[in-house]
Design a protein around this motif. Structure first.
Motif, PDB file in Angstrom:
ATOM      1  N   ALA A  80       0.817  -1.214   0.000  1.00 55.86           N
ATOM      2  CA  ALA A  80       0.000   0.000   0.000  1.00 55.86           C
ATOM      3  C   ALA A  80       0.853   1.268   0.000  1.00 55.86           C
ATOM      4  O   ALA A  80       0.346   2.367   0.180  1.00 55.86           O
ATOM      5  CB  ALA A  80      -0.931  -0.003   1.213  1.00 55.86           C
ATOM      6  N   TYR A  81       2.155   1.103  -0.197  1.00 54.87           N
ATOM      7  CA  TYR A  81       3.105   2.228  -0.251  1.00 54.87           C
ATOM      8  C   TYR A  81       3.140   3.025   1.049  1.00 54.87           C
ATOM      9  O   TYR A  81       3.354   4.240   1.041  1.00 54.87           O
ATOM     10  CB  TYR A  81       2.785   3.166  -1.432  1.00 54.87           C
ATOM     11  N   LEU A  82       2.940   2.342   2.179  1.00 60.73           N
ATOM     12  CA  LEU A  82       3.093   2.988   3.476  1.00 60.73           C
ATOM     13  C   LEU A  82       4.546   2.857   3.910  1.00 60.73           C
ATOM     14  O   LEU A  82       5.122   1.776   3.846  1.00 60.73           O
ATOM     15  CB  LEU A  82       2.171   2.342   4.515  1.00 60.73           C
ATOM     16  N   THR A  83       5.152   3.959   4.325  1.00 58.74           N
ATOM     17  CA  THR A  83       6.562   3.942   4.702  1.00 58.74           C
ATOM     18  C   THR A  83       6.751   3.241   6.042  1.00 58.74           C
ATOM     19  O   THR A  83       6.098   3.573   7.024  1.00 58.74           O
ATOM     20  CB  THR A  83       7.108   5.377   4.807  1.00 58.74           C
ATOM     21  N   HIS A  84       7.633   2.256   6.063  1.00 59.57           N
ATOM     22  CA  HIS A  84       7.915   1.530   7.303  1.00 59.57           C
ATOM     23  C   HIS A  84       8.719   2.424   8.249  1.00 59.57           C
ATOM     24  O   HIS A  84       9.649   3.115   7.827  1.00 59.57           O
ATOM     25  CB  HIS A  84       8.709   0.257   7.003  1.00 59.57           C
ATOM     26  N   SER A  85       8.376   2.384   9.520  1.00 57.46           N
ATOM     27  CA  SER A  85       9.049   3.249  10.493  1.00 57.46           C
ATOM     28  C   SER A  85       9.753   2.470  11.604  1.00 57.46           C
ATOM     29  O   SER A  85      10.418   3.068  12.445  1.00 57.46           O
ATOM     30  CB  SER A  85       8.039   4.216  11.128  1.00 57.46           C
ATOM     31  N   SER A  86       9.623   1.150  11.621  1.00 56.10           N
ATOM     32  CA  SER A  86      10.258   0.344  12.670  1.00 56.10           C
ATOM     33  C   SER A  86      10.576  -1.043  12.124  1.00 56.10           C
ATOM     34  O   SER A  86       9.869  -1.560  11.257  1.00 56.10           O
ATOM     35  CB  SER A  86       9.332   0.235  13.884  1.00 56.10           C
ATOM     36  N   ASP A  87      11.647  -1.632  12.652  1.00 57.81           N
ATOM     37  CA  ASP A  87      12.045  -2.971  12.205  1.00 57.81           C
ATOM     38  C   ASP A  87      11.674  -4.066  13.197  1.00 57.81           C
ATOM     39  O   ASP A  87      11.921  -5.241  12.947  1.00 57.81           O
ATOM     40  CB  ASP A  87      13.553  -3.012  11.944  1.00 57.81           C
ATOM     41  N   SER A  88      11.095  -3.696  14.345  1.00 54.72           N
ATOM     42  CA  SER A  88      10.866  -4.677  15.410  1.00 54.72           C
ATOM     43  C   SER A  88       9.904  -5.780  14.977  1.00 54.72           C
ATOM     44  O   SER A  88      10.149  -6.969  15.242  1.00 54.72           O
ATOM     45  CB  SER A  88      10.340  -3.982  16.668  1.00 54.72           C
ATOM     46  N   LEU A  89       8.810  -5.423  14.291  1.00 47.16           N
ATOM     47  CA  LEU A  89       7.815  -6.420  13.912  1.00 47.16           C
ATOM     48  C   LEU A  89       8.371  -7.408  12.886  1.00 47.16           C
ATOM     49  O   LEU A  89       8.243  -8.626  13.041  1.00 47.16           O
ATOM     50  CB  LEU A  89       6.562  -5.734  13.359  1.00 47.16           C
ATOM     51  N   ILE A  90       9.024  -6.898  11.844  1.00 51.59           N
ATOM     52  CA  ILE A  90       9.508  -7.787  10.787  1.00 51.59           C
ATOM     53  C   ILE A  90      10.664  -8.657  11.287  1.00 51.59           C
ATOM     54  O   ILE A  90      10.813  -9.815  10.866  1.00 51.59           O
ATOM     55  CB  ILE A  90       9.927  -6.995   9.531  1.00 51.59           C
ATOM     56  N   LEU A  91      11.479  -8.147  12.205  1.00 51.80           N
ATOM     57  CA  LEU A  91      12.562  -8.965  12.760  1.00 51.80           C
ATOM     58  C   LEU A  91      12.000 -10.145  13.550  1.00 51.80           C
ATOM     59  O   LEU A  91      12.553 -11.257  13.502  1.00 51.80           O
ATOM     60  CB  LEU A  91      13.469  -8.119  13.649  1.00 51.80           C
ATOM     61  N   SER A  92      10.906  -9.900  14.274  1.00 54.77           N
ATOM     62  CA  SER A  92      10.248 -10.991  14.996  1.00 54.77           C
ATOM     63  C   SER A  92       9.713 -12.040  14.026  1.00 54.77           C
ATOM     64  O   SER A  92       9.837 -13.244  14.256  1.00 54.77           O
ATOM     65  CB  SER A  92       9.114 -10.433  15.856  1.00 54.77           C
ATOM     66  N   VAL A  93       9.152 -11.566  12.910  1.00 51.33           N
ATOM     67  CA  VAL A  93       8.624 -12.481  11.889  1.00 51.33           C
ATOM     68  C   VAL A  93       9.749 -13.307  11.284  1.00 51.33           C
ATOM     69  O   VAL A  93       9.644 -14.533  11.138  1.00 51.33           O
ATOM     70  CB  VAL A  93       7.884 -11.686  10.796  1.00 51.33           C
ATOM     71  N   VAL A  94      10.850 -12.644  10.919  1.00 53.03           N
ATOM     72  CA  VAL A  94      11.984 -13.349  10.297  1.00 53.03           C
ATOM     73  C   VAL A  94      12.564 -14.381  11.257  1.00 53.03           C
ATOM     74  O   VAL A  94      12.888 -15.514  10.855  1.00 53.03           O
ATOM     75  CB  VAL A  94      13.068 -12.337   9.864  1.00 53.03           C
ATOM     76  N   ASP A  95      12.692 -14.012  12.517  1.00 52.07           N
ATOM     77  CA  ASP A  95      13.240 -14.933  13.505  1.00 52.07           C
ATOM     78  C   ASP A  95      12.365 -16.191  13.619  1.00 52.07           C
ATOM     79  O   ASP A  95      12.881 -17.313  13.649  1.00 52.07           O
ATOM     80  CB  ASP A  95      13.340 -14.225  14.859  1.00 52.07           C
ATOM     81  N   TYR A  96      11.048 -15.998  13.669  1.00 52.55           N
ATOM     82  CA  TYR A  96      10.141 -17.148  13.771  1.00 52.55           C
ATOM     83  C   TYR A  96      10.162 -17.974  12.484  1.00 52.55           C
ATOM     84  O   TYR A  96      10.255 -19.204  12.516  1.00 52.55           O
ATOM     85  CB  TYR A  96       8.719 -16.671  14.065  1.00 52.55           C
ATOM     86  N   ALA A  97      10.079 -17.287  11.344  1.00 52.59           N
ATOM     87  CA  ALA A  97      10.012 -17.999  10.066  1.00 52.59           C
ATOM     88  C   ALA A  97      11.293 -18.774   9.775  1.00 52.59           C
ATOM     89  O   ALA A  97      11.256 -19.829   9.132  1.00 52.59           O
ATOM     90  CB  ALA A  97       9.731 -17.008   8.931  1.00 52.59           C
ATOM     91  N   SER A  98      12.436 -18.280  10.258  1.00 48.71           N
ATOM     92  CA  SER A  98      13.700 -18.996  10.014  1.00 48.71           C
ATOM     93  C   SER A  98      13.722 -20.340  10.724  1.00 48.71           C
ATOM     94  O   SER A  98      14.387 -21.268  10.272  1.00 48.71           O
ATOM     95  CB  SER A  98      14.880 -18.132  10.476  1.00 48.71           C
ATOM     96  N   ASN A  99      12.995 -20.428  11.847  1.00 48.73           N
ATOM     97  CA  ASN A  99      12.929 -21.685  12.596  1.00 48.73           C
ATOM     98  C   ASN A  99      11.725 -22.539  12.216  1.00 48.73           C
ATOM     99  O   ASN A  99      11.550 -23.643  12.755  1.00 48.73           O
ATOM    100  CB  ASN A  99      12.886 -21.382  14.103  1.00 48.73           C
TER     101      ASN A  99
END
Length: 561
Positions: free
Chosen positions: A71-90
């Motif tokens: 939706a072309y919304l500018t991301h302002s924090s990395d905390s949520l996606i880092l949590s997702v990546v950490d879970y998805a990697s496992n």
């Protein structure tokens, strides 16, 4: 016999535990995230995240980031996606780990951390074999990597990515993304001065955008206007630019405003040039704002501005440029890119020479350490070099002032240009200032630029009415701008002499001394006893020159340097 049957049963149970059937609502929203991202965001808001399982909660978070990006919304924090990546990697069996890496790169791209963004894009590509099912996502990653490299002016590296993704889009008849990447490639050619290639590429994007939404064609016309402007054909540039600002998406409007400010100014259509530059400066987006300041501060357009607005724009422009040039991330990205290529090379060697795996890990760690040390040394050297340059400039200024006060012709400076000892240069600067012949100026000397300023008149009114200036008043900021604006090197000299020892009160005292305000009036304006003002001036002389000195001479030195 029982054990024979038990083994496959156990395997089936283990597979069942490892598999995850995602919430059907989330699966359905994922399917439409490309075509209706805002609807996905609205639907996610209606789902109570707390009622979901742990796996679905992370999937929910992943969809939130993905839909926001679509939706072309500018991301302002990395905390949520880092949590997702950490879970998805496992839990890679859930199937969205490569996409999570990609959107992590998108988040860091929005945050301006380009080296980290490139790292995640590269990791995402490593997770995606070149098969048909991964073709679209691989194309997106390659395209975004090219965009990042172009933003960092690493054009030669970017063209490799763009050529590859454009060829993929031609094969897939993906017109929308093909138009976008042709525009990007054309932008690359413009920045590298290859205007003929740029015109050919952008013209193709304009033809392909006929059946797309008007904003695509508007962006292509903007690029063609830029090409004509750079080729000196302002008439054609104005034709391409017509109505473009009303058709582009908001995210591209700053680029159009920047083009308009340049083109209309060169065409000497000043009222339009002013409008475009002013609109750019006041845009909610920061992209290309420096062009707006640059054009509106030209001699041709300054007549549309009040004097105080000119001062403000100059201050804002300088701050903008300082922030821009302090971001020296290009070197870091080159190191990151080299590290990625190195890692790929090492992977290939490990597959062929498993026996040397331990040595390769050692080399990898050593390279990282060397890069960190090199970057650290470069930062220290750069910082030291800046300080030395400031000291040499300040010494040149003071030597010039000294010759002027003594009515001497230009002579050789009494210090070596090759002297790179910071402490020695600072001490020479102090001695040069202390040895200035101040007899040429009377005790009340104040530069005309200060005496003729509005803020000086305001201060005089406060004195006449026996009123103090509030500590948080804008008058102090205006006074600082006028004083340092009238003597650009003064601020540099004071910083060099005092280091970081000056307080806000010290600075206000210096400004008032520079304006020729008497100690009695200083005590009135600052709501302090006269004895306190005199004490403050002695403290200042010690901070700047390392010793107590005659207050009257100290005041005079501050007014003439």
């Amino acid at each position: 016999m029982t054990r024979v049957y038990l083994i496959p049963i156990i395997l089936v149970l283990l597979l069942a535990v490892g598999c995850h059937h995602a919430d059907d609502r989330l699966v359905g929203l994922d399917a439409i995230s490309d075509s209706a991202p805002q609807a996905v965001l609205d639907s996610l808001a209606c789902i109570d995240r707390a009622t979901l399982s742990e796996a679905d909660r992370h999937y929910y978070d992943f969809l939130s980031v993905k839909a926001a990006d679509k939706a072309y919304l500018t991301h302002s924090s990395d905390s949520l996606i880092l949590s997702v990546v950490d879970y998805a990697s496992n839990h890679q069996s859930h199937g969205y780990y490569p996409e999570a890496l990609y959107y992590c790169g998108r988040v860091y791209s929005d945050l301006g951390d380009y080296p980290t963004a490139l790292t995640y894009f590269h990791q995402a590509l490593d997770q995606l074999p070149e098969v048909a099912a991964n073709r679209k996502l691989r194309g997106n990653i390659i395209s975004q990597t090219g965009r990042l490299l172009i933003n960092l002016r690493l054009y030669d590296q970017a063209v490799t990515y763009l050529d590859k993704v454009i060829e993929m889009e031609r094969q897939d008849s993906d017109t929308t993304n093909l138009v976008l990447d042709l525009q990007l490639l054309g932008h690359l050619y413009i920045n590298s001065g290859q205007y003929d290639k740029a015109q050919k590429t952008i013209t193709e994007s304009l033809l392909l955008s006929r059946n797309l939404k008007p904003s695509h064609a508007a962006v292509s016309r903007m690029y063609l206007a830029n090409i004509k402007y750079l080729q000196g054909d302002c008439d054609s540039a104005l034709i391409y630019l017509r109505c473009t600002k009303d058709e582009v998406d908001p995210i591209d409007r700053n680029a159009v405003l920047a083009s308009g400010a340049r083109i209309f100014l060169k065409a000497e259509i000043l009222d339009s040039a002013y409008w475009y530059a002013h609109s750019l400066i006041n845009s909610q987006y920061s992209v290309n704002k420096e062009i707006g300041y640059n054009r509106i501060l030209t001699r041709s357009l300054r007549k549309y501005l009040q004097q105080d607005t000119v001062y403000r724009y100059v201050y804002e422009y300088v701050s903008l440029l300082e922030n821009f040039y302090n971001e020296n991330q290009s070197k870091m990205v080159i190191a990151q890119q080299a590290m990625y290529n190195y890692n790929n090379h090492e992977k290939a060697r490990r597959k062929a020479e498993n026996s040397r795996e331990l040595i390769l890990y050692f080399l990898k760690g050593a390279l990282v350490l060397i890069l960190i040390v090199i970057i650290w040394l470069l930062i220290l050297k750069n910082k030291n070099q800046k300080n030395l340059i400031r000291l040499h400039v300040a010494l040149d200024e003071m030597e010039s002032l000294k010759r002027q006060l003594e009515n001497q012709e230009n002579t050789t400076l009494n210090y070596s240009k090759t002297d790179n000892n910071e402490a020695s240069l600072r001490e020479k600067l102090r001695n040069t200032i202390l040895n200035l012949n101040t007899d040429k100026y009377d005790d009340g000397f104040v530069p005309d630029a200060i005496l003729n300023s509005n803020v000086y008149n305001t201060i005089m009114e406060y004195i006449n009415q026996s009123m103090p200036i509030p500590e948080k008043s804008e008058i102090w900021n205006e006074l600082e701008n006028v004083v340092f604006g009238s003597s650009p090197n003064l601020k540099n000299i004071i910083k060099i002499l005092a280091g970081r020892k000056l307080t806000e009160i010290d600075l206000k005292t210096l400004l008032l001394i520079r304006c020729g305000i008497s100690p009695t009036n200083m005590s009135l304006l600052c709501q302090r006893e006269r004895g306190s003002i005199n004490s403050r001036r002695k403290v200042l002389s010690n901070k700047l020159f390392g010793k107590d000195m005659d207050i009257a001479r100290f005041d005079k030195i501050i007014r003439i340097i």
